[in-house]
Design a protein around this motif. Structure first.
Motif, PDB file in Angstrom:
ATOM      1  N   ARG A   1     -35.285  24.056   3.388  1.00 25.61           N
ATOM      2  CA  ARG A   1     -35.785  22.837   2.737  1.00 25.61           C
ATOM      3  C   ARG A   1     -36.714  23.264   1.599  1.00 25.61           C
ATOM      4  O   ARG A   1     -37.913  23.384   1.752  1.00 25.61           O
ATOM      5  N   THR A   2     -36.145  23.488   0.422  1.00 27.43           N
ATOM      6  CA  THR A   2     -36.923  24.067  -0.665  1.00 27.43           C
ATOM      7  C   THR A   2     -36.803  23.262  -1.939  1.00 27.43           C
ATOM      8  O   THR A   2     -35.714  23.001  -2.406  1.00 27.43           O
ATOM      9  N   LEU A   3     -37.946  22.902  -2.476  1.00 23.39           N
ATOM     10  CA  LEU A   3     -37.996  22.416  -3.842  1.00 23.39           C
ATOM     11  C   LEU A   3     -38.699  23.473  -4.665  1.00 23.39           C
ATOM     12  O   LEU A   3     -39.717  24.018  -4.253  1.00 23.39           O
ATOM     13  N   ILE A   4     -38.127  23.778  -5.819  1.00 21.03           N
ATOM     14  CA  ILE A   4     -38.718  24.794  -6.666  1.00 21.03           C
ATOM     15  C   ILE A   4     -40.118  24.343  -7.063  1.00 21.03           C
ATOM     16  O   ILE A   4     -40.319  23.241  -7.541  1.00 21.03           O
ATOM     17  N   VAL A   5     -41.088  25.224  -6.866  1.00 20.08           N
ATOM     18  CA  VAL A   5     -42.469  24.867  -7.139  1.00 20.08           C
ATOM     19  C   VAL A   5     -42.840  25.281  -8.556  1.00 20.08           C
ATOM     20  O   VAL A   5     -42.413  26.312  -9.037  1.00 20.08           O
ATOM     21  N   GLY A   6     -43.632  24.467  -9.185  1.00 21.73           N
ATOM     22  CA  GLY A   6     -44.155  24.843 -10.487  1.00 21.73           C
ATOM     23  C   GLY A   6     -43.586  23.990 -11.589  1.00 21.73           C
ATOM     24  O   GLY A   6     -42.525  23.415 -11.488  1.00 21.73           O
ATOM     25  N   ILE A   7     -44.347  23.891 -12.644  1.00 26.50           N
ATOM     26  CA  ILE A   7     -43.873  23.194 -13.814  1.00 26.50           C
ATOM     27  C   ILE A   7     -43.717  24.226 -14.903  1.00 26.50           C
ATOM     28  O   ILE A   7     -43.755  25.401 -14.644  1.00 26.50           O
ATOM     29  N   GLY A   8     -43.543  23.850 -16.080  1.00 24.37           N
ATOM     30  CA  GLY A   8     -43.434  24.859 -17.100  1.00 24.37           C
ATOM     31  C   GLY A   8     -43.083  24.229 -18.414  1.00 24.37           C
ATOM     32  O   GLY A   8     -43.166  23.031 -18.576  1.00 24.37           O
ATOM     33  N   LEU A   9     -42.693  25.036 -19.329  1.00 27.78           N
ATOM     34  CA  LEU A   9     -42.379  24.552 -20.660  1.00 27.78           C
ATOM     35  C   LEU A   9     -40.969  24.024 -20.674  1.00 27.78           C
ATOM     36  O   LEU A   9     -40.059  24.600 -21.247  1.00 27.78           O
ATOM     37  N   ILE A  10     -40.698  23.019 -19.920  1.00 27.62           N
ATOM     38  CA  ILE A  10     -39.403  22.368 -20.000  1.00 27.62           C
ATOM     39  C   ILE A  10     -39.712  21.024 -20.690  1.00 27.62           C
ATOM     40  O   ILE A  10     -40.412  20.253 -20.174  1.00 27.62           O
TER      41      ILE A  10
ATOM     42  N   ASN B   1     -40.195  17.880 -14.564  1.00 27.26           N
ATOM     43  CA  ASN B   1     -41.618  18.073 -14.292  1.00 27.26           C
ATOM     44  C   ASN B   1     -42.225  16.866 -13.588  1.00 27.26           C
ATOM     45  O   ASN B   1     -43.052  17.003 -12.683  1.00 27.26           O
ATOM     46  N   LEU B   2     -41.829  15.677 -14.001  1.00 24.45           N
ATOM     47  CA  LEU B   2     -42.342  14.472 -13.353  1.00 24.45           C
ATOM     48  C   LEU B   2     -41.864  14.399 -11.909  1.00 24.45           C
ATOM     49  O   LEU B   2     -42.624  14.026 -11.004  1.00 24.45           O
ATOM     50  N   GLY B   3     -40.612  14.757 -11.675  1.00 27.60           N
ATOM     51  CA  GLY B   3     -40.116  14.792 -10.304  1.00 27.60           C
ATOM     52  C   GLY B   3     -40.933  15.730  -9.439  1.00 27.60           C
ATOM     53  O   GLY B   3     -41.306  15.393  -8.306  1.00 27.60           O
ATOM     54  N   GLN B   4     -41.258  16.919  -9.979  1.00 26.68           N
ATOM     55  CA  GLN B   4     -42.089  17.877  -9.252  1.00 26.68           C
ATOM     56  C   GLN B   4     -43.458  17.282  -8.928  1.00 26.68           C
ATOM     57  O   GLN B   4     -43.947  17.398  -7.804  1.00 26.68           O
ATOM     58  N   LEU B   5     -44.072  16.687  -9.940  1.00 22.31           N
ATOM     59  CA  LEU B   5     -45.405  16.129  -9.751  1.00 22.31           C
ATOM     60  C   LEU B   5     -45.396  15.049  -8.677  1.00 22.31           C
ATOM     61  O   LEU B   5     -46.235  15.038  -7.775  1.00 22.31           O
ATOM     62  N   LEU B   6     -44.440  14.136  -8.753  1.00 24.71           N
ATOM     63  CA  LEU B   6     -44.384  13.027  -7.798  1.00 24.71           C
ATOM     64  C   LEU B   6     -44.077  13.531  -6.390  1.00 24.71           C
ATOM     65  O   LEU B   6     -44.631  13.029  -5.403  1.00 24.71           O
TER      66      LEU B   6
END
Length: 390
Positions: free
Chosen positions: A9-18, A129-134
């Motif tokens: 059960r993994t979501l890639i962690v981190g944001i970045g210059l996307i 990035n928004l998906g990661q944040l939420l």
């Protein structure tokens, strides 16, 4: 002994210059901070010509410390200027600074607003990035998960493999909407084609057990091999399961043992369980209870409940090492009462009833049977009823 690893059960962690509602910016840099930069053509084009692309280039340069000292405050300021110039990559980049509090105060809501603005203005990296944040800052509002899932879908449609992996995880577990195993499996395979390690492990697992579609063990082996080569210990473990049992053709116990060893040493609890089983049963060489017990201990410490069960049995019987019934009693107690492993409750009850590894305690023995019965163990119910009748 076949043991499939639990799903990754993994979501890639981190944001970045996307990755303009009002946001908190860093203070304006002093003259001394920018004195050496004013001669740069990019700075002049950003400050005087209001060229958003030049502002973005300076944001990246000052953030990375290329050809100028690294400075998060300046990078954040240049990103803000790029965003003010309607460059959506600048808005997304500024969102990353606000989200992590780099170069100024943290402002998660401001970051979300920036990502959302950039996403709906066709900069799809901001959707990811928004998906990661939420997802990683879940509130009590279920709409956050629903929006995260939507953002990952938009990022995936734009060709971002990590976004596809994350969308697949949410589809698999029914987060932010209904579960959709078939689509999850397809998206994992798509992300695996782009060499995303966890996606390959997940795709291989689903194909191996026939989840979300028919079993495709040969294809599963390829995806698990890719995952293992890319560093997924879960992928190595499940590939070992395929080879040990000949699920995709000829059995290869020696290679399976090598993979289990690699994965166990790499931190995969289930691989320690599988390796311990091979050593205990003497699959590739003479049985080695001592080595098996050590591997079960490692697996138990890393969270494999089955490994804990085997360790308790060996410790109780003095197999592969000293007899340690205190340890066995404690492990069975944890399995029964903390982790709801019903079959451990009967064993615990007998051990307590006989005063092994600790004092006799009829009440505690009965509680173990009551718990085992509530968990659905028929033997626990029979023993409980027999004791009550007597």
């Amino acid at each position: 002994m076949i043991h499939f690893t639990l799903f990754v059960r993994t979501l890639i962690v981190g944001i970045g210059l996307i990755g303009f509602s009002p946001v908190a910016l860093a203070a304006q840099p002093s003259t001394s901070e920018t004195g050496q930069m004013t001669e740069s053509p990019l700075v002049r084009e950003c400050e005087i010509d209001k060229d958003a692309e030049s502002c973005m280039a300076m944001a990246i340069r000052t953030f990375e410390g290329r050809e100028t000292p690294q400075n998060n405050e300046l990078a954040r300021l240049f990103a803000a200027k790029a965003c003010e110039g309607e460059l959506m990559s600048g808005c997304s980049f500024l969102g990353a600074f606000l989200q992590d509090g780099l170069g100024g105060p943290q402002d998660v809501k401001g970051a979300a607003a920036l990502y959302r603005r950039a996403c709906y203005n066709d900069y799809k990296g901001a959707c990811y990035n928004l998906g990661q944040l939420l997802y990683n800052n879940q509130s009590d509002d279920p709409e956050d998960l629903a929006e995260a899932r939507k953002m990952f879908a938009m990022g995936c449609e734009a060709g971002i493999p990590d976004s596809c992996n994350n969308q697949a995880v949410m589809l698999k577990f029914g987060e932010g909407g209904e579960s959709d195993l078939a689509t999850a499996r397809s998206l994992f395979a798509q992300a695996c084609d782009a060499k995303r390690v966890d996606a390959c492990a997940n795709s291989g697992y689903m194909m191996m057990i026939g989840e979300g579609g028919p079993k495709q063990v040969e294809m599963a082996s390829q995806h698990l091999q890719t995952a293992c080569d890319l560093g997924s210990m879960t992928g190595c473990d499940n590939l070992g399961v395929v080879l040990l049992n000949g699920l995709a053709g000829a059995k290869d116990p020696l290679e399976a043992e090598r993979l289990f060893t690699k994965a166990c040493d790499g931190g995969e609890a289930n691989a320690c369980l599988n390796l311990g089983g091979m050593l205990y049963n003497g699959v590739t060489a003479d049985a080695d209870p001592s080595a098996a017990r050590k591997r079960f201990l490692t697996g138990c410490e890393r969270g494999s409940l089955e490994a804990c069960g085997f360790l308790a049995k060996m410790a109780f019987d003095g197999e592969g090492g000293d007899t340690d019934r205190v340890m066995a009693r404690q492990i069975y107690a944890d399995l029964c009462h903390k982790f709801s492993v019903s079959e451990s409750c009967v064993l615990l009850s007998v051990i307590i009833e006989n005063g092994q590894g600790g004092p006799k305690d009829p009440a505690a023995s009965m509680r173990a049977l009551e718990n085992g019965c509530e968990l659905g163990d028929k033997n626990a119910c029979l023993f409980r009823d027999h004791r009550k009748a007597n």
